[in-house]
Design an enzyme around this catalytic site. Structure first.
Site, PDB file in Angstrom:
ATOM      1  N   TRP A   1       0.940  -1.185  -0.059  1.00 11.15           N
ATOM      2  CA  TRP A   1       0.005  -0.042   0.128  1.00 11.15           C
ATOM      3  C   TRP A   1       0.988   1.359   0.107  1.00 11.15           C
ATOM      4  O   TRP A   1       1.614   1.569   0.695  1.00 11.15           O
ATOM      5  CB  TRP A   1      -0.756   0.000   1.135  1.00 11.15           C
ATOM      6  CG  TRP A   1      -2.157   0.820   1.199  1.00 11.15           C
ATOM      7  CD1 TRP A   1      -2.294   2.050   1.177  1.00 11.15           C
ATOM      8  CD2 TRP A   1      -3.429   0.521   0.933  1.00 11.15           C
ATOM      9  NE1 TRP A   1      -3.449   2.659   1.045  1.00 11.15           N
ATOM     10  CE2 TRP A   1      -4.257   1.529   0.923  1.00 11.15           C
ATOM     11  CE3 TRP A   1      -4.131  -0.967   1.049  1.00 11.15           C
ATOM     12  CZ2 TRP A   1      -5.658   1.639   0.940  1.00 11.15           C
ATOM     13  CZ3 TRP A   1      -5.451  -0.873   0.803  1.00 11.15           C
ATOM     14  CH2 TRP A   1      -6.199   0.310   0.885  1.00 11.15           C
TER      15      TRP A   1
ATOM     16  N   SER B   1      -0.203  -2.057   5.600  1.00 12.71           N
ATOM     17  CA  SER B   1       0.636  -2.008   6.867  1.00 12.71           C
ATOM     18  C   SER B   1      -0.094  -2.901   7.838  1.00 12.71           C
ATOM     19  O   SER B   1       0.689  -3.467   8.834  1.00 12.71           O
ATOM     20  CB  SER B   1       0.494  -0.635   7.410  1.00 12.71           C
ATOM     21  OG  SER B   1       1.335   0.171   6.546  1.00 12.71           O
ATOM     22  N   PHE B   2      -1.425  -3.062   7.638  1.00  9.55           N
ATOM     23  CA  PHE B   2      -1.863  -4.139   8.873  1.00  9.55           C
ATOM     24  C   PHE B   2      -1.331  -5.327   8.769  1.00  9.55           C
ATOM     25  O   PHE B   2      -1.260  -6.075   9.786  1.00  9.55           O
ATOM     26  CB  PHE B   2      -3.618  -3.772   8.648  1.00  9.55           C
ATOM     27  CG  PHE B   2      -4.318  -4.316   9.623  1.00  9.55           C
ATOM     28  CD1 PHE B   2      -4.610  -3.942  10.960  1.00  9.55           C
ATOM     29  CD2 PHE B   2      -4.967  -5.734   9.719  1.00  9.55           C
ATOM     30  CE1 PHE B   2      -5.092  -4.482  12.032  1.00  9.55           C
ATOM     31  CE2 PHE B   2      -5.284  -6.470  10.842  1.00  9.55           C
ATOM     32  CZ  PHE B   2      -5.758  -5.632  12.000  1.00  9.55           C
ATOM     33  N   GLU B   3      -1.182  -5.830   7.662  1.00  6.46           N
ATOM     34  CA  GLU B   3      -0.571  -7.149   7.364  1.00  6.46           C
ATOM     35  C   GLU B   3       0.966  -7.287   7.853  1.00  6.46           C
ATOM     36  O   GLU B   3       1.291  -8.395   8.039  1.00  6.46           O
ATOM     37  CB  GLU B   3      -0.998  -7.567   5.937  1.00  6.46           C
ATOM     38  CG  GLU B   3      -2.161  -8.009   5.327  1.00  6.46           C
ATOM     39  CD  GLU B   3      -3.120  -6.717   5.334  1.00  6.46           C
ATOM     40  OE1 GLU B   3      -2.513  -5.559   5.046  1.00  6.46           O
ATOM     41  OE2 GLU B   3      -4.362  -6.921   5.858  1.00  6.46           O
TER      42      GLU B   3
ATOM     43  N   ILE C   1      -1.298   7.026   5.285  1.00  8.42           N
ATOM     44  CA  ILE C   1      -1.367   8.159   4.807  1.00  8.42           C
ATOM     45  C   ILE C   1      -2.905   8.669   5.296  1.00  8.42           C
ATOM     46  O   ILE C   1      -4.053   8.030   4.891  1.00  8.42           O
ATOM     47  CB  ILE C   1      -1.190   8.707   3.494  1.00  8.42           C
ATOM     48  CG1 ILE C   1       0.087   8.261   3.012  1.00  8.42           C
ATOM     49  CG2 ILE C   1      -1.534  10.143   3.054  1.00  8.42           C
ATOM     50  CD1 ILE C   1       0.607   8.674   1.588  1.00  8.42           C
TER      51      ILE C   1
ATOM     52  N   THR D   1     -11.592   8.833   6.257  1.00  9.19           N
ATOM     53  CA  THR D   1     -12.277   8.103   7.118  1.00  9.19           C
ATOM     54  C   THR D   1     -11.562   7.950   8.191  1.00  9.19           C
ATOM     55  O   THR D   1     -10.264   8.295   8.627  1.00  9.19           O
ATOM     56  CB  THR D   1     -12.748   6.705   6.416  1.00  9.19           C
ATOM     57  OG1 THR D   1     -11.499   6.045   6.237  1.00  9.19           O
ATOM     58  CG2 THR D   1     -13.390   7.019   5.150  1.00  9.19           C
TER      59      THR D   1
ATOM     60  N   HIS E   1     -10.257   5.196   9.166  1.00  3.93           N
ATOM     61  CA  HIS E   1      -9.029   4.099   8.916  1.00  3.93           C
ATOM     62  C   HIS E   1      -7.720   4.278   9.518  1.00  3.93           C
ATOM     63  O   HIS E   1      -7.201   3.360  10.247  1.00  3.93           O
ATOM     64  CB  HIS E   1      -8.940   3.759   7.424  1.00  3.93           C
ATOM     65  CG  HIS E   1      -9.823   2.603   7.125  1.00  3.93           C
ATOM     66  ND1 HIS E   1     -10.849   2.457   6.398  1.00  3.93           N
ATOM     67  CD2 HIS E   1      -9.390   1.297   7.240  1.00  3.93           C
ATOM     68  CE1 HIS E   1     -11.257   1.293   6.161  1.00  3.93           C
ATOM     69  NE2 HIS E   1     -10.341   0.343   6.696  1.00  3.93           N
TER      70      HIS E   1
ATOM     71  N   PHE F   1      10.726  -0.648  13.905  1.00  5.85           N
ATOM     72  CA  PHE F   1       9.353   0.172  13.175  1.00  5.85           C
ATOM     73  C   PHE F   1       9.746   1.364  12.056  1.00  5.85           C
ATOM     74  O   PHE F   1      10.407   2.309  12.338  1.00  5.85           O
ATOM     75  CB  PHE F   1       8.861   0.747  14.184  1.00  5.85           C
ATOM     76  CG  PHE F   1       7.410   1.217  14.150  1.00  5.85           C
ATOM     77  CD1 PHE F   1       6.358   0.010  13.879  1.00  5.85           C
ATOM     78  CD2 PHE F   1       7.155   2.409  13.939  1.00  5.85           C
ATOM     79  CE1 PHE F   1       5.019   0.496  13.634  1.00  5.85           C
ATOM     80  CE2 PHE F   1       5.951   2.898  13.773  1.00  5.85           C
ATOM     81  CZ  PHE F   1       4.559   2.175  13.707  1.00  5.85           C
TER      82      PHE F   1
ATOM     83  N   ARG G   1       9.792  12.047   3.484  1.00  8.30           N
ATOM     84  CA  ARG G   1      10.644  11.269   4.773  1.00  8.30           C
ATOM     85  C   ARG G   1      11.054  10.131   3.892  1.00  8.30           C
ATOM     86  O   ARG G   1      11.471   9.252   4.768  1.00  8.30           O
ATOM     87  CB  ARG G   1       9.568  10.865   5.864  1.00  8.30           C
ATOM     88  CG  ARG G   1       9.360  12.243   6.675  1.00  8.30           C
ATOM     89  CD  ARG G   1       8.121  11.989   7.558  1.00  8.30           C
ATOM     90  NE  ARG G   1       8.086  13.117   8.497  1.00  8.30           N
ATOM     91  CZ  ARG G   1       7.794  14.480   8.265  1.00  8.30           C
ATOM     92  NH1 ARG G   1       7.440  14.595   7.011  1.00  8.30           N
ATOM     93  NH2 ARG G   1       7.753  15.270   8.995  1.00  8.30           N
TER      94      ARG G   1
HETATM   95  C1  DLZ Z   1      -7.368  -0.035   4.084  1.00 14.39           C
HETATM   96  C2  DLZ Z   1      -6.363   0.822   4.317  1.00 14.39           C
HETATM   97  C3  DLZ Z   1      -6.148   2.389   4.128  1.00 14.39           C
HETATM   98  C4  DLZ Z   1      -7.687   3.145   4.129  1.00 14.39           C
HETATM   99  N1  DLZ Z   1      -5.196   3.067   3.954  1.00 14.39           N
HETATM  100  C5  DLZ Z   1      -3.916   2.562   4.091  1.00 14.39           C
HETATM  101  C6  DLZ Z   1      -2.804   3.356   4.021  1.00 14.39           C
HETATM  102  O1  DLZ Z   1      -2.921   4.369   4.092  1.00 14.39           O
HETATM  103  N2  DLZ Z   1      -1.485   2.498   4.283  1.00 14.39           N
HETATM  104  C7  DLZ Z   1      -1.572   1.163   4.223  1.00 14.39           C
HETATM  105  O2  DLZ Z   1      -0.248   0.458   4.187  1.00 14.39           O
HETATM  106  N3  DLZ Z   1      -2.537   0.270   4.349  1.00 14.39           N
HETATM  107  C8  DLZ Z   1      -3.874   1.121   4.274  1.00 14.39           C
HETATM  108  N4  DLZ Z   1      -5.151   0.418   4.146  1.00 14.39           N
HETATM  109  C9  DLZ Z   1      -4.946  -1.281   4.044  1.00 14.39           C
HETATM  110  C10 DLZ Z   1      -4.848  -1.919   5.387  1.00 14.39           C
HETATM  111  O3  DLZ Z   1      -3.607  -1.848   5.829  1.00 14.39           O
HETATM  112  C11 DLZ Z   1      -5.011  -3.384   5.171  1.00 14.39           C
HETATM  113  O4  DLZ Z   1      -4.236  -3.770   4.061  1.00 14.39           O
HETATM  114  C12 DLZ Z   1      -6.456  -3.517   4.717  1.00 14.39           C
HETATM  115  O5  DLZ Z   1      -7.099  -3.179   5.879  1.00 14.39           O
HETATM  116  C13 DLZ Z   1      -6.750  -5.265   4.892  1.00 14.39           C
HETATM  117  O6  DLZ Z   1      -6.505  -5.757   5.915  1.00 14.39           O
END
Ligand code: DLZ
Length: 162
Positions: free
Chosen positions: A32, A66-68, A92, A96, A98, A123, A137
């Site tokens: 992402w 990033s969540f993964e 970023i 919403t 998120h 990190f 950055r």
């Molecule tokens: C859903 C989402 C959003 C809105 N923004 C970002 C972001 O700015 N940077 C990023 O790394 N990931 C974003 N994601 C995706 C989440 O990290 C994740 O991949 C999804 O919610 C699926 O679990």
């Protein structure tokens, strides 16, 4: 000291440089905002290899967002293969909620992994208000946080082995 607060190590002696050949590092990178994370990754790889880490000891894993990073860092921290992990991402702010919850959960989870892990998880996740801040950055006027993360990783591996 550079502008970002990381203490850039001075040139090290031959023995120290050579001892880094043994270190294995996992780089986990979020796809992402790839235009930013690819520059952070590049900065990290360049810094690692210029400071004695072998190319063949750098292992890159791409994850969707990033969540993964959390799941993959947890998994890799349990393997005995690596001496450190760097998680690379870029969050970023959007319209919403998120952003707020992703920032919180990613930083909190990586901190928690560090509490349990026997190897350091560094990190390198940008959390910016807009793409301009991220550009600044990742090779712009505020340096490249991938470089800082790589130096931090080397320092922490050496500390962990000492
Ligand atoms: C859903 C989402 C959003 C809105 N923004 C970002 C972001 O700015 N940077 C990023 O790394 N990931 C974003 N994601 C995706 C989440 O990290 C994740 O991949 C999804 O919610 C699926 O679990």
């Amino acid at each position: 000291m550079n502008y970002s607060g990381i203490n850039i190590p001075k040139k090290v002696d031959e023995n120290t440089f050579s001892s880094r050949k043994k270190y294995k590092i996992s780089l986990i990178v979020s796809e992402w905002n790839n235009q930013i994370t690819s520059k952070l990754l590049e900065g990290a790889i360049e810094t690692l290899t210029h400071n004695g880490i072998l190319n063949e000891n750098i292992f890159i894993t791409k994850v969707p967002g990033s969540f993964e990073l959390i799941f993959e860092a947890k998994k890799k921290s349990k393997e005995s293969k690596f001496d450190s992990i760097i998680v690379i991402g870029c969050l970023i702010k959007g319209d919403t909620k998120h952003f707020k919850y992703l920032c919180k959960s990613v930083s909190y989870a990586i901190a928690r992994i560090n509490l349990k892990s026997l190897i350091p998880v560094i990190f390198c996740v940008l959390m910016d208000n807009n793409i301009e801040q991220s550009n600044e950055r990742s090779g712009g006027k505020f340096g490249n946080k991938g470089i800082d993360a790589a130096y931090t990783s080397i320092k922490m591996m050496e500390l962990n082995k000492s």
